[in-house]
Design a protein around this motif. Structure first.
Motif, mmCIF file in Angstrom:
data_model
loop_
_atom_site.group_PDB
_atom_site.id
_atom_site.type_symbol
_atom_site.label_atom_id
_atom_site.label_comp_id
_atom_site.label_asym_id
_atom_site.label_seq_id
_atom_site.Cartn_x
_atom_site.Cartn_y
_atom_site.Cartn_z
ATOM 1 N N GLY A 34 -20.373 47.120 14.518
ATOM 2 C CA GLY A 34 -20.808 48.267 14.650
ATOM 3 C C GLY A 34 -20.011 49.229 15.760
ATOM 4 N N LEU A 35 -18.974 48.825 16.451
ATOM 5 C CA LEU A 35 -18.305 49.341 17.610
ATOM 6 C C LEU A 35 -17.249 50.381 17.226
ATOM 7 C CD1 LEU A 35 -18.247 46.697 20.040
ATOM 8 C CD2 LEU A 35 -19.919 48.427 20.228
ATOM 9 N N LYS A 36 -17.171 51.447 17.903
ATOM 10 C CA LYS A 36 -16.048 52.427 17.311
ATOM 11 C C LYS A 36 -14.794 51.738 18.229
ATOM 12 C CE LYS A 36 -15.216 57.420 17.278
ATOM 13 N NZ LYS A 36 -15.882 58.758 17.810
ATOM 14 N N VAL A 37 -13.760 51.800 17.361
ATOM 15 C CA VAL A 37 -12.321 51.025 17.986
ATOM 16 C C VAL A 37 -11.080 51.997 17.773
ATOM 17 C CG1 VAL A 37 -10.889 49.036 17.651
ATOM 18 C CG2 VAL A 37 -13.375 48.635 17.253
ATOM 19 N N LEU A 38 -10.433 52.022 18.674
ATOM 20 C CA LEU A 38 -9.171 52.649 18.474
ATOM 21 C C LEU A 38 -7.981 51.859 18.788
ATOM 22 C CD1 LEU A 38 -7.402 55.315 18.529
ATOM 23 C CD2 LEU A 38 -7.777 55.774 20.759
ATOM 24 N N PHE A 39 -7.055 51.634 18.056
ATOM 25 C CA PHE A 39 -5.711 50.817 18.215
ATOM 26 C C PHE A 39 -4.758 51.510 18.355
ATOM 27 C CE2 PHE A 39 -3.013 47.381 17.285
ATOM 28 C CZ PHE A 39 -3.742 46.042 17.463
ATOM 29 N N CYS A 40 -4.001 51.392 19.114
ATOM 30 C CA CYS A 40 -2.827 51.926 19.557
ATOM 31 C C CYS A 40 -1.554 50.972 19.982
ATOM 32 C CB CYS A 40 -2.991 52.838 20.737
ATOM 33 S SG CYS A 40 -1.504 53.901 21.510
ATOM 34 N N GLN A 55 -6.942 49.966 9.339
ATOM 35 C CA GLN A 55 -7.389 51.381 8.811
ATOM 36 C C GLN A 55 -8.536 51.474 7.718
ATOM 37 O OE1 GLN A 55 -3.298 52.885 7.939
ATOM 38 N NE2 GLN A 55 -3.516 54.302 9.725
ATOM 39 N N LYS A 56 -8.388 50.247 6.825
ATOM 40 C CA LYS A 56 -9.235 50.139 5.679
ATOM 41 C C LYS A 56 -10.818 49.750 6.510
ATOM 42 C CE LYS A 56 -6.528 48.927 1.874
ATOM 43 N NZ LYS A 56 -6.228 47.769 0.826
ATOM 44 N N LEU A 57 -10.491 49.150 7.533
ATOM 45 C CA LEU A 57 -12.076 48.740 8.328
ATOM 46 C C LEU A 57 -12.632 49.904 8.886
ATOM 47 C CD1 LEU A 57 -11.057 45.201 9.277
ATOM 48 C CD2 LEU A 57 -12.662 45.720 7.557
ATOM 49 N N GLY A 58 -11.856 51.024 9.060
ATOM 50 C CA GLY A 58 -12.408 52.117 9.817
ATOM 51 C C GLY A 58 -11.997 52.149 11.221
ATOM 52 N N ILE A 59 -10.907 51.442 11.545
ATOM 53 C CA ILE A 59 -10.390 51.534 13.006
ATOM 54 C C ILE A 59 -9.156 52.706 13.140
ATOM 55 C CG2 ILE A 59 -8.944 50.127 14.552
ATOM 56 C CD1 ILE A 59 -10.322 47.605 13.465
#
Length: 161
Positions: A34-40, A55-59
């Motif tokens: 349930g954490l909000k993740v940003l992957f750069c 991206q499909k997982l909402g990241i």
């Protein structure tokens, strides 16, 4: 989601394979809880196989629209352009993570870009030193003494393929 008392800095580095895989695993586990993740990703062209799944997982995913290739193949002009682009991307990811309340910020290949001077080092260290509560960050490849002093977890990847 419960807030950590202090943002955690994890550093994955070394010549072995597995730094990106470890980062992807961390991101998947975080979003799964349930954490909000940003992957750069810096120094990559955005075509890696893991991107669509993240991206499909909402990241949320960010990368540089320009790709400059390997550092040792860049001209001085390309290095200058790359530094501007990667520093801007780092700053965008950092500001976005802080302002939009991300729980985890992964910057894949950060240490490689940092060590080659392709991310403005003073600015990056200032951000890391002032990391906010509830923001867990992971960096990869080629640690530096400055970054290690800021780390809560420091693991060298020595796996081989």
């Amino acid at each position: 989601m419960a807030c950590l008392k202090k943002g955690c800095l994890q550093l994955y580095y070394g010549d072995g394979k597995g730094k990106t895989t470890a980062s992807v695993g961390l991101a998947v586990r975080a979003v799964g809880t349930g954490l909000k993740v940003l992957f750069c990703q810096v120094m990559k062209d955005g075509t890696s196989g893991e991107i669509k799944m993240l991206q499909k997982l909402g990241i949320t995913y960010l990368c540089c629209p320009e790709h400059y290739g390997f550092f040792w193949n860049m001209s001085d002009e390309q290095k200058k352009e790359a530094q501007q682009s990667y520093t801007a991307l780092f700053r965008k990811a950092w500001d976005m993570a802080v302002k939009e309340g991300y729980d985890l910020l992964v910057i894949d290949e950060f240490m490689s870009a940092y060590n080659h001077g392709l991310i403005e080092q003073k600015q990056a260290l200032e951000c890391l030193m002032k990391r906010p509560d509830c923001l867990d960050r992971q960096k990869s490849r080629g640690r530096t003494a400055e970054a290690c002093r800021l780390c809560d977890r420091d693991e060298e990847d020595q796996a081989s393929v």
